[in-house]
Design a protein around this motif. Structure first.
Motif, PDB file in Angstrom:
ATOM      1  N   ASP A  57       0.834  -1.201   0.000  1.00 17.76           N
ATOM      2  CA  ASP A  57       0.000   0.000   0.000  1.00 17.76           C
ATOM      3  C   ASP A  57       0.874   1.258   0.000  1.00 17.76           C
ATOM      4  O   ASP A  57       1.503   1.594   1.003  1.00 17.76           O
ATOM      5  CB  ASP A  57      -0.901  -0.039   1.237  1.00 17.76           C
ATOM      6  N   GLN A  58       0.895   1.965  -1.127  1.00 23.90           N
ATOM      7  CA  GLN A  58       1.648   3.215  -1.229  1.00 23.90           C
ATOM      8  C   GLN A  58       1.208   4.232  -0.180  1.00 23.90           C
ATOM      9  O   GLN A  58       2.035   4.915   0.436  1.00 23.90           O
ATOM     10  CB  GLN A  58       1.459   3.833  -2.609  1.00 23.90           C
ATOM     11  N   LEU A  59      -0.097   4.356   0.019  1.00 26.05           N
ATOM     12  CA  LEU A  59      -0.608   5.375   0.944  1.00 26.05           C
ATOM     13  C   LEU A  59      -0.159   5.102   2.368  1.00 26.05           C
ATOM     14  O   LEU A  59       0.102   6.039   3.135  1.00 26.05           O
ATOM     15  CB  LEU A  59      -2.140   5.434   0.856  1.00 26.05           C
ATOM     16  N   GLU A 101       8.663   1.447  -4.490  1.00 25.41           N
ATOM     17  CA  GLU A 101       9.875   2.180  -4.860  1.00 25.41           C
ATOM     18  C   GLU A 101       9.551   3.601  -5.326  1.00 25.41           C
ATOM     19  O   GLU A 101      10.369   4.509  -5.176  1.00 25.41           O
ATOM     20  CB  GLU A 101      10.617   1.429  -5.956  1.00 25.41           C
ATOM     21  N   ALA A 102       8.343   3.785  -5.857  1.00 27.60           N
ATOM     22  CA  ALA A 102       7.953   5.101  -6.370  1.00 27.60           C
ATOM     23  C   ALA A 102       7.699   6.116  -5.265  1.00 27.60           C
ATOM     24  O   ALA A 102       7.697   7.328  -5.527  1.00 27.60           O
ATOM     25  CB  ALA A 102       6.702   4.966  -7.249  1.00 27.60           C
ATOM     26  N   LYS A 106      14.039   4.280   0.053  1.00 27.96           N
ATOM     27  CA  LYS A 106      14.590   3.142   0.785  1.00 27.96           C
ATOM     28  C   LYS A 106      14.591   1.891  -0.100  1.00 27.96           C
ATOM     29  O   LYS A 106      13.691   1.723  -0.942  1.00 27.96           O
ATOM     30  CB  LYS A 106      13.749   2.839   2.035  1.00 27.96           C
ATOM     31  N   PRO A 107      15.566   0.994   0.076  1.00 30.84           N
ATOM     32  CA  PRO A 107      15.484  -0.297  -0.606  1.00 30.84           C
ATOM     33  C   PRO A 107      14.225  -1.045  -0.183  1.00 30.84           C
ATOM     34  O   PRO A 107      13.753  -0.901   0.945  1.00 30.84           O
ATOM     35  CB  PRO A 107      16.737  -1.037  -0.133  1.00 30.84           C
ATOM     36  N   VAL A 108      13.678  -1.840  -1.088  1.00 32.07           N
ATOM     37  CA  VAL A 108      12.473  -2.630  -0.807  1.00 32.07           C
ATOM     38  C   VAL A 108      12.860  -4.108  -0.754  1.00 32.07           C
ATOM     39  O   VAL A 108      13.429  -4.637  -1.707  1.00 32.07           O
ATOM     40  CB  VAL A 108      11.395  -2.401  -1.881  1.00 32.07           C
ATOM     41  N   TRP A 109      12.549  -4.746   0.370  1.00 36.86           N
ATOM     42  CA  TRP A 109      12.756  -6.181   0.525  1.00 36.86           C
ATOM     43  C   TRP A 109      11.396  -6.884   0.490  1.00 36.86           C
ATOM     44  O   TRP A 109      10.382  -6.321   0.947  1.00 36.86           O
ATOM     45  CB  TRP A 109      13.413  -6.509   1.863  1.00 36.86           C
TER      46      TRP A 109
END
Length: 314
Positions: A57-59, A101-102, A106-109
């Motif tokens: 969830d981006q939000l 990522e957008a 931060k890196p996404v795991w």
């Protein structure tokens, strides 16, 4: 022993954090801030991971940024189960990672990804193969959930249990090995990817499967493991003895340890999903575990080069 510390598990999932007690996640944001600061104070070299979100969830990520929580973690994590619980297709995995990522630098795991054998074991085989194809090389860390099926007599750690219908019963079929210890076809499908796609395995208090899990992971060539140390369990008899045994057994793996689960007597909800009355107490637990199992290593000073050798180098 520990390469990363994860702060909570699926905090935007009502089975793991009570939204009625913290509807805007501000109290959770405070927990992340204090825990992140506490972990950094003990070991500034340790990677801090925001508890894997489910759903993706981006939000929610932007809300955490608004609370200032992202300033105190190094990695944002996502969980996905597109063939079991999510309303999107497995082929969408790269796009789901890109969504997060957008909205963060931060890196996404991917700290939990899995496909159960609830419907058919062949579905799990496909899920393992397709997940590896889509995610290996796409993100820095992937953890397959899980090595073992959850024994039905133990019950799944959710808030609403059987009221969730078939969604609840899928919890018992996510492993690559059945509850009786026999491997599923999915284990053979996983083996070629074990070095690149780690495992996520919860160990219950005094879990009798610990030694078998270590043996299987070494046989498979697993390098990266994610597991948990429960704040609630820390109040059980001989909790530190159990934690010591667990972490010693896992010492050969690069481990991401998850800190979560509020003790019933320390939260207004009297449940493991409740925000704590005092988030500093959660931060203190995190700090104590890092101090015990992943203290900062003091770098050795290089030995002085004898004068006679120095003269040959100049």
């Amino acid at each position: 022993m520990i390469e990363a510390a994860m702060i909570w598990n699926e905090p935007n999932n009502k089975s793991h954090w009570d939204p009625e007690l913290d509807p805007d996640w501000s109290r959770f944001g405070q927990c992340v801030t204090l825990a992140g600061q506490a972990i950094r104070a003990v070991n500034p070299d340790l990677t801090r991971v925001l508890g894997g979100m489910s759903p993706i969830d981006q939000l929610w990520v932007q809300r955490m940024q608004g609370h200032g929580a992202l300033d105190h973690v190094d990695v944002v994590a996502v969980h996905g189960f597109p063939l079991d619980w999510n309303l999107w297709q497995i082929h969408e995995w790269p796009a789901k990672v890109a969504e997060i990522e957008a909205v963060t630098d931060k890196p996404v795991w991917v700290t939990e990804v899995g496909v159960g054998s609830f419907g058919a074991e062949e579905v799990q085989v496909f899920g393992v193969q397709k997940t590896a194809e889509l995610l290996v090389g796409r993100v820095p860390r992937i953890f397959w959930y899980s090595l073992f099926d959850l024994p039905q007599e133990w019950g799944a750690t959710t808030r609403h249990r059987e009221a969730e219908g078939s969604s609840y019963y899928r919890h018992f079929y996510m492993g690559l090995i059945r509850a009786d210890g026999t491997p599923k076809p999915g284990l053979e499908a996983y083996a070629p990817h074990a070095a690149d796609m780690g495992l996520m395995q919860w160990f219950h208090y005094q879990d009798p499967r610990l030694d078998d899990a270590v043996a299987w992971m070494k046989r498979l060539g697993v390098r990266h493991l994610r597991t948990g140390l429960s704040w609630a369990d820390s109040f059980r008899p001989d909790a530190l003895g159990w934690f010591d045994r667990q972490m010693e057994a896992l010492a050969d793996f690069d481990t991401t340890v998850t800190f979560c689960f509020t003790p019933e007597h320390l939260g207004p909800g009297a449940h493991h999903t409740s925000p704590p009355h005092d988030p500093q107490q959660f931060a203190d637990f995190c700090a104590a575990m890092i101090e015990r199992y992943a203290p900062q290593r003091v770098k050795a000073m290089p030995e002085a080069v004898p004068t006679a050798i120095q003269s040959t180098l100049t």
